[in-house]
Write an enzyme that holds these catalytic residues in place. Structure first.
Site, mmCIF file in Angstrom:
data_model
loop_
_atom_site.group_PDB
_atom_site.id
_atom_site.type_symbol
_atom_site.label_atom_id
_atom_site.label_comp_id
_atom_site.label_asym_id
_atom_site.label_seq_id
_atom_site.Cartn_x
_atom_site.Cartn_y
_atom_site.Cartn_z
ATOM 1 C CD GLU A 79 22.265 40.378 18.820
ATOM 2 O OE1 GLU A 79 22.305 41.554 18.467
ATOM 3 O OE2 GLU A 79 22.310 40.003 20.015
ATOM 4 C CB CYS A 111 21.806 39.014 23.972
ATOM 5 S SG CYS A 111 23.167 39.862 23.182
ATOM 6 C CG HIS A 233 23.764 38.778 28.045
ATOM 7 N ND1 HIS A 233 24.287 38.034 27.027
ATOM 8 C CD2 HIS A 233 23.899 40.077 27.666
ATOM 9 C CE1 HIS A 233 24.704 38.837 26.057
ATOM 10 N NE2 HIS A 233 24.482 40.084 26.427
HETATM 11 P P1 HMG Z 1 35.319 51.882 26.683
HETATM 12 O O1 HMG Z 1 34.821 53.270 26.742
HETATM 13 O O2 HMG Z 1 36.348 51.545 25.663
HETATM 14 O O3 HMG Z 1 35.932 51.420 28.060
HETATM 15 O O4 HMG Z 1 34.045 50.959 26.438
HETATM 16 P P2 HMG Z 1 35.971 52.193 29.455
HETATM 17 O O5 HMG Z 1 36.801 53.390 29.355
HETATM 18 O O6 HMG Z 1 34.574 52.300 30.017
HETATM 19 O O7 HMG Z 1 36.785 51.108 30.291
HETATM 20 C C1 HMG Z 1 36.239 49.851 30.529
HETATM 21 C C2 HMG Z 1 36.704 49.408 31.888
HETATM 22 O O8 HMG Z 1 38.122 49.203 31.856
HETATM 23 C C3 HMG Z 1 36.455 50.421 32.993
HETATM 24 O O9 HMG Z 1 36.127 49.686 34.166
HETATM 25 C C4 HMG Z 1 37.810 51.105 33.164
HETATM 26 O O10 HMG Z 1 37.997 51.654 34.449
HETATM 27 C C5 HMG Z 1 38.733 49.918 32.936
HETATM 28 P P3 HMG Z 1 34.738 49.972 34.928
HETATM 29 O O11 HMG Z 1 34.817 51.351 35.429
HETATM 30 O O12 HMG Z 1 33.650 49.815 33.891
HETATM 31 O O13 HMG Z 1 34.705 48.917 35.988
HETATM 32 N N1 HMG Z 1 40.073 50.293 32.517
HETATM 33 C C6 HMG Z 1 41.196 49.682 32.955
HETATM 34 N N2 HMG Z 1 41.358 48.667 33.815
HETATM 35 C C7 HMG Z 1 42.641 48.238 34.064
HETATM 36 N N3 HMG Z 1 43.732 48.828 33.480
HETATM 37 C C8 HMG Z 1 43.589 49.849 32.614
HETATM 38 C C9 HMG Z 1 42.277 50.312 32.315
HETATM 39 N N4 HMG Z 1 41.790 51.278 31.519
HETATM 40 C C10 HMG Z 1 40.433 51.257 31.632
HETATM 41 N N5 HMG Z 1 44.666 50.393 32.061
HETATM 42 C C11 HMG Z 1 32.334 49.325 26.512
HETATM 43 C C12 HMG Z 1 33.670 49.776 27.115
HETATM 44 C C13 HMG Z 1 31.873 48.078 27.220
HETATM 45 C C14 HMG Z 1 31.295 50.442 26.682
HETATM 46 C C15 HMG Z 1 32.560 49.037 24.997
HETATM 47 O O14 HMG Z 1 33.442 47.970 24.837
HETATM 48 C C16 HMG Z 1 31.285 48.727 24.246
HETATM 49 O O15 HMG Z 1 30.596 49.608 23.764
HETATM 50 N N6 HMG Z 1 30.922 47.391 24.136
HETATM 51 C C17 HMG Z 1 29.726 46.967 23.437
HETATM 52 C C18 HMG Z 1 28.454 47.196 24.233
HETATM 53 C C19 HMG Z 1 28.300 46.270 25.417
HETATM 54 O O16 HMG Z 1 28.925 45.226 25.493
HETATM 55 N N7 HMG Z 1 27.392 46.615 26.360
HETATM 56 C C20 HMG Z 1 27.122 45.788 27.492
HETATM 57 C C21 HMG Z 1 25.702 45.924 28.010
HETATM 58 S S1 HMG Z 1 24.480 45.743 26.729
HETATM 59 C C22 HMG Z 1 24.379 44.042 26.429
HETATM 60 O O17 HMG Z 1 24.864 43.258 27.178
HETATM 61 C C23 HMG Z 1 23.679 43.598 25.184
HETATM 62 C C24 HMG Z 1 24.573 43.139 24.063
HETATM 63 O O18 HMG Z 1 25.116 41.870 24.363
HETATM 64 C C25 HMG Z 1 23.806 43.123 22.729
HETATM 65 C C26 HMG Z 1 22.506 42.377 22.653
HETATM 66 O O19 HMG Z 1 21.691 42.298 23.566
HETATM 67 O O20 HMG Z 1 22.249 41.903 21.542
HETATM 68 C C27 HMG Z 1 25.744 44.083 23.850
#
Ligand code: HMG
Length: 388
Positions: A79, A111, A233
């Site tokens: 992609e 993906c 994935h």
């Molecule tokens: P964010 O808002 O920065 O993070 O985005 P958050 O506030 O949701 O925190 C993440 C986790 O860290 C949470 O844990 C927090 O509690 C924890 P969870 O509740 O999820 O278990 N946390 C801490 N832990 C320890 N110590 C601390 C601390 N602070 C917070 N101090 C997000 C995270 C993944 C949304 C962002 O990085 C993002 O947008 N990533 C890109 C999208 C993505 O990867 N999506 C995954 C599903 S879609 C997919 O897999 C397809 C893809 O590969 C593309 C394709 O298909 O081509 C992406």
């Protein structure tokens, strides 16, 4: 006739950023990156590596002359394509020296591209058991500097040889798959960066997993107790754990412990590479094979593929007798060990430097990149590669 993965090879570029250092520069608690998201290092591609060179570098790990003569289907799932017309697979076909009587194509579905390629290859081999198919997932995940997705960036490629009488994994059962039109993650052709609705993408990933897992169980009369390991994935390593946690209660405590231990082995490589989109599921599978001490011949591995937009697929295979002989753990240990850690400032400089888009010429100095295949330059909108 059994059809499946005969060989598997992996490549990641020679530079990486430490996630503790990135967190500090971004003003975040490092534990958010390393524990909350579950990433320790992020692979960074220098200008001398793009999706074509990475794909060729991954395939070179596994191909022998005999394979190149028998391969008549080359599929590159990506992609991160840089051309809306010419297929990345044609460059890869040429760089690898595969015999000319082959079909070559690039497949796009976020993906999911490499999984689509594998299923096409499976049909091809069923019709032509004497041939082989090369399927590669190759990607550079880019969300942009200081964005929410930055912590999940990565780069790399996984190459798989699909054949009859495979030596690693024999596919079995009926795969289960679904499509729903959603906007969780996308990249318009005018944007070098992915657009994402982060929280929604997480929810949809889980929902798709639950849907295809239930479909798979119904189609094949299987339960979680039939699985010896589950690979996911992995956009980041915490994501697969969240999905696995949804279904763990379906098994007894012993099976739960077994699946959780296998999961830990399956995330080791991804944790130090980042999201490589199309290759992520297969990097996790490779990580499981290379790092699990519990797996045995005949074990059933479930694989969940997810491509935003979105398609989900669950399929399974069993490990073939002697599969360990096909592995190359020492080579991967060397690949990781020989990478150079760069500072966040260096990463930002590399990230901000892109190839010319106006037809002008750029020669790329690949002297610091010891990879076998490198991008050597671009002129008149044409990319050029060299094989060392
Ligand atoms: P964010 O808002 O920065 O993070 O985005 P958050 O506030 O949701 O925190 C993440 C986790 O860290 C949470 O844990 C927090 O509690 C924890 P969870 O509740 O999820 O278990 N946390 C801490 N832990 C320890 N110590 C601390 C601390 N602070 C917070 N101090 C997000 C995270 C993944 C949304 C962002 O990085 C993002 O947008 N990533 C890109 C999208 C993505 O990867 N999506 C995954 C599903 S879609 C997919 O897999 C397809 C893809 O590969 C593309 C394709 O298909 O081509 C992406």
């Amino acid at each position: 006739m059994k059809i499946g993965i005969d060989k598997i090879g992996f490549y990641t570029p020679p530079l990486y950023v430490d996630m503790n250092e990135l967190a500090e520069v971004r003003g975040d608690d490092p534990a958010k990156y390393t524990v909350g998201i579950g990433q320790s290092q992020m692979a960074v591609p220098p200008l001398s590596q793009d999706i074509v060179s990475m794909a060729a570098n991954a395939a070179l790990q596994i191909l022998e002359e005999e394979d190149k003569q028998k391969i008549d289907l080359v599929i590159v799932g990506t992609e991160s394509g840089f051309d809306a017309s010419k297929s990345a697979a044609t460059y890869v076909h040429q760089l690898l020296g595969i015999q000319p009587g082959a079909r070559s194509m690039e497949i796009k579905h976020a993906c999911y591209g490499a999984t689509a390629g594998i299923q096409m290859a499976k049909g091809h081999i069923a019709l032509h058991p004497d041939r082989k198919a090369l399927v590669i997932g190759t990607d550079i995940a880019r969300y942009g500097l200081a964005t929410g997705g930055e912590v999940t960036q990565g780069a790399g490629a996984v190459a798989m040889l699909i054949s009859a009488d495979p030596r690693i994994l024999a596919f079995e059962d009926e795969p289960a798959y679904v499509t729903h039109d959603i906007m969780d993650f996308w990249r318009p052709v005018y944007s070098p960066y992915a657009m994402v609705d982060g929280k929604y993408s997480n929810e949809q990933y889980i929902a798709f997993f639950q849907e295809v897992w239930n479909l798979y169980k119904g189609k094949n009369q299987r339960t979680l107790a039939d699985m010896d390991a589950m690979c996911f994935h992995l956009p980041y390593t915490k994501m697969g754990k969240k999905a696995l946690s949804q279904v763990l209660a379906e098994a007894d405590e012993e099976k739960q412990a077994e699946l959780l231990a296998a999961y830990e082995a399956s995330i080791l490589y991804n944790r130090n590479v980042g999201n490589i989109y199309t290759g992520s599921l297969y990097l996790s599978f490779l990580s499981l094979l290379e790092n699990s001490t519990e797996l045995a011949e005949g074990d059933r591995i479930g694989l969940f593929s997810y491509g935003s937009g979105a398609v989900g697929e669950f399929f399974a295979g069993t490990l073939v007798a002697g599969y360990r002989e096909q592995l190359a753990s020492a080579d991967y240990a060397d690949m990781f060990e020989n990478r150079r850690k760069i500072s966040v400032a260096e990463y930002e400089a590399i990230f901000s430097h892109s190839l010319p888009e106006d037809g002008s010429e750029l020669a790329i100095d690949g002297s610091e990149d010891s990879s076998a295949v490198c991008l050597s330059g671009i002129n008149t909108h044409k990319r050029h590669y060299f094989v060392k």
